[in-house]
Design a protein around this motif. Sequence first.
Motif, mmCIF file in Angstrom:
data_model
loop_
_atom_site.group_PDB
_atom_site.id
_atom_site.type_symbol
_atom_site.label_atom_id
_atom_site.label_comp_id
_atom_site.label_asym_id
_atom_site.label_seq_id
_atom_site.Cartn_x
_atom_site.Cartn_y
_atom_site.Cartn_z
ATOM 1 N N VAL A 205 0.859 22.618 -16.834
ATOM 2 C CA VAL A 205 2.205 22.205 -16.162
ATOM 3 C C VAL A 205 3.298 22.062 -16.941
ATOM 4 C CG1 VAL A 205 0.773 20.700 -14.443
ATOM 5 C CG2 VAL A 205 1.617 19.891 -16.346
ATOM 6 N N ARG A 206 4.542 22.069 -16.356
ATOM 7 C CA ARG A 206 5.723 21.723 -17.025
ATOM 8 C C ARG A 206 6.157 20.365 -17.034
ATOM 9 N NH1 ARG A 206 10.089 24.949 -13.407
ATOM 10 N NH2 ARG A 206 8.328 26.561 -13.464
ATOM 11 N N ALA A 207 6.635 19.859 -18.110
ATOM 12 C CA ALA A 207 6.992 18.358 -18.215
ATOM 13 C C ALA A 207 8.201 18.208 -17.411
ATOM 14 C CB ALA A 207 7.144 18.077 -19.838
ATOM 15 N N GLN A 208 9.105 18.992 -17.170
ATOM 16 C CA GLN A 208 10.158 18.764 -16.375
ATOM 17 C C GLN A 208 9.986 19.374 -14.886
ATOM 18 O OE1 GLN A 208 10.384 20.618 -19.369
ATOM 19 N NE2 GLN A 208 10.830 18.649 -20.537
ATOM 20 N N ASP A 209 11.179 18.928 -14.017
ATOM 21 C CA ASP A 209 11.144 19.353 -12.843
ATOM 22 C C ASP A 209 10.235 18.917 -11.766
ATOM 23 O OD1 ASP A 209 13.323 20.710 -13.521
ATOM 24 O OD2 ASP A 209 12.223 22.560 -14.033
ATOM 25 N N TYR A 210 9.171 17.886 -12.257
ATOM 26 C CA TYR A 210 8.108 17.401 -11.437
ATOM 27 C C TYR A 210 8.552 16.613 -10.336
ATOM 28 C CZ TYR A 210 9.215 12.953 -13.854
ATOM 29 O OH TYR A 210 9.673 11.843 -14.378
ATOM 30 N N GLU A 354 12.119 22.771 -4.409
ATOM 31 C CA GLU A 354 12.088 23.778 -5.014
ATOM 32 C C GLU A 354 13.798 24.302 -5.208
ATOM 33 O OE1 GLU A 354 9.818 25.662 -6.351
ATOM 34 O OE2 GLU A 354 8.097 25.062 -5.510
ATOM 35 N N GLU A 355 14.326 23.871 -4.226
ATOM 36 C CA GLU A 355 15.782 24.349 -4.261
ATOM 37 C C GLU A 355 16.704 23.429 -5.201
ATOM 38 O OE1 GLU A 355 19.796 24.326 -1.037
ATOM 39 O OE2 GLU A 355 17.703 23.729 -0.398
ATOM 40 N N GLN A 356 16.055 22.280 -5.555
ATOM 41 C CA GLN A 356 16.989 21.452 -6.305
ATOM 42 C C GLN A 356 16.770 22.020 -7.921
ATOM 43 O OE1 GLN A 356 19.240 19.191 -5.214
ATOM 44 N NE2 GLN A 356 18.765 20.466 -3.225
ATOM 45 N N VAL A 357 15.458 22.191 -8.102
ATOM 46 C CA VAL A 357 15.091 22.513 -9.614
ATOM 47 C C VAL A 357 15.305 24.025 -9.710
ATOM 48 C CG1 VAL A 357 13.778 20.582 -9.621
ATOM 49 C CG2 VAL A 357 12.583 22.696 -9.022
ATOM 50 N N GLY A 358 15.160 24.803 -8.729
ATOM 51 C CA GLY A 358 15.366 26.397 -9.063
ATOM 52 C C GLY A 358 14.126 27.029 -9.406
#
Length: 358
Positions: A205-210, A354-358
């Motif tokens: 997983v990615r650390a950001q955008d959770y 999804e829309e907020q983090v792109g």
Amino acid sequence: MKKRFRAVLLSLGLLFLLAQPAFAAELGEPNITPQTKMEEIRSNPSIVGAGIYTYSLDQDRALDRLYWDAQPLSRLSNHWTAQDAADGLNYLIRTYNAGQQVTFPLYTAEEIAQDTSRDGVELYYMPTENAQPNQKYVLVIGGNAIVVSAEIREGISTAWNLHEMGYPVFVLRYRIGIKATNNAPLEDVARAVQYITEHAEQFGVRAQDYAILSYSSGGQISGLFGTDAVGYKNYGLPKPGAMLLGYPVNTFLEFEPLYNVLLDTGVCQQRYYKMTLSDYITPDYPPTYHWCGKNDLTLMSMCWWAQGPVLEKALVRNGVAHIYHVYDNAPHAVGAGKGTDAEGWLTEAAAFWEEQVG
């Protein structure tokens, strides 16, 4: 020489076949339904082996176990969430049976020795079917009523829905009741994000955008984690990509004195239950999706108008990107909301995130 080689292979094959029943006996079947009795679920070898907690604090006593063990999953959960809870538990069994770790303790033995209330704080991990690197994850946090926790009812049932949408999901079991002193639940949320961040590569997983998806009082605690004043910045952690809040508590109002007496007797310092979430909203607050129901009796008992409506005003006042829904029929503890007016909120909330983090 060939005969001898064949004999060795046959012997090894026979040993393998003989070993199968013993090995199989160590694994449980993913055959849980809403009607499955809790005793059967709790004795499932894979539930036991994986370390999945299947009680709630008020049920984890000798006499209470006798009653609750005889109840079906639908009783421990509820008719809105039972099928999703069963599907989620079955997936966790299959995951464990495939050799993957499901339960991740969040505090070390040394930390637990320093503070025994940390024992049992853990994550339940529901990976995607075909894991890809750098996926966005969701941390799910159920509600509690001082002595009732919702790891299965709201946690695992919601995790299953998000899993079906393609997301890796973590469910947090945090401290409640008399263990929730000295801002312990807030510390547990931070430790969960810290653990996932430090092991992001391991989990894929990615650390950001959770996203943090939470319910009821879990919404108040995780909501505070999203603030500048007492949240993620204070722990040196990435900012949540979105807060997805189902029937969140905004303030404990008249319950504050009771909490103070039960949890922090004689303590005057600030505690999470004394904080009104809307007072801590700033323009930098994460994008937020929140909703509640007009027939939510729990929020009514806590002054319904002081909860979602006041939080909504704070988000508007600070220009925070958000969506707010008030449903006519959406009682408390419905999780994904199936069978209520809130059904489908998870899909809309995920699209908002999804829309907020792109």
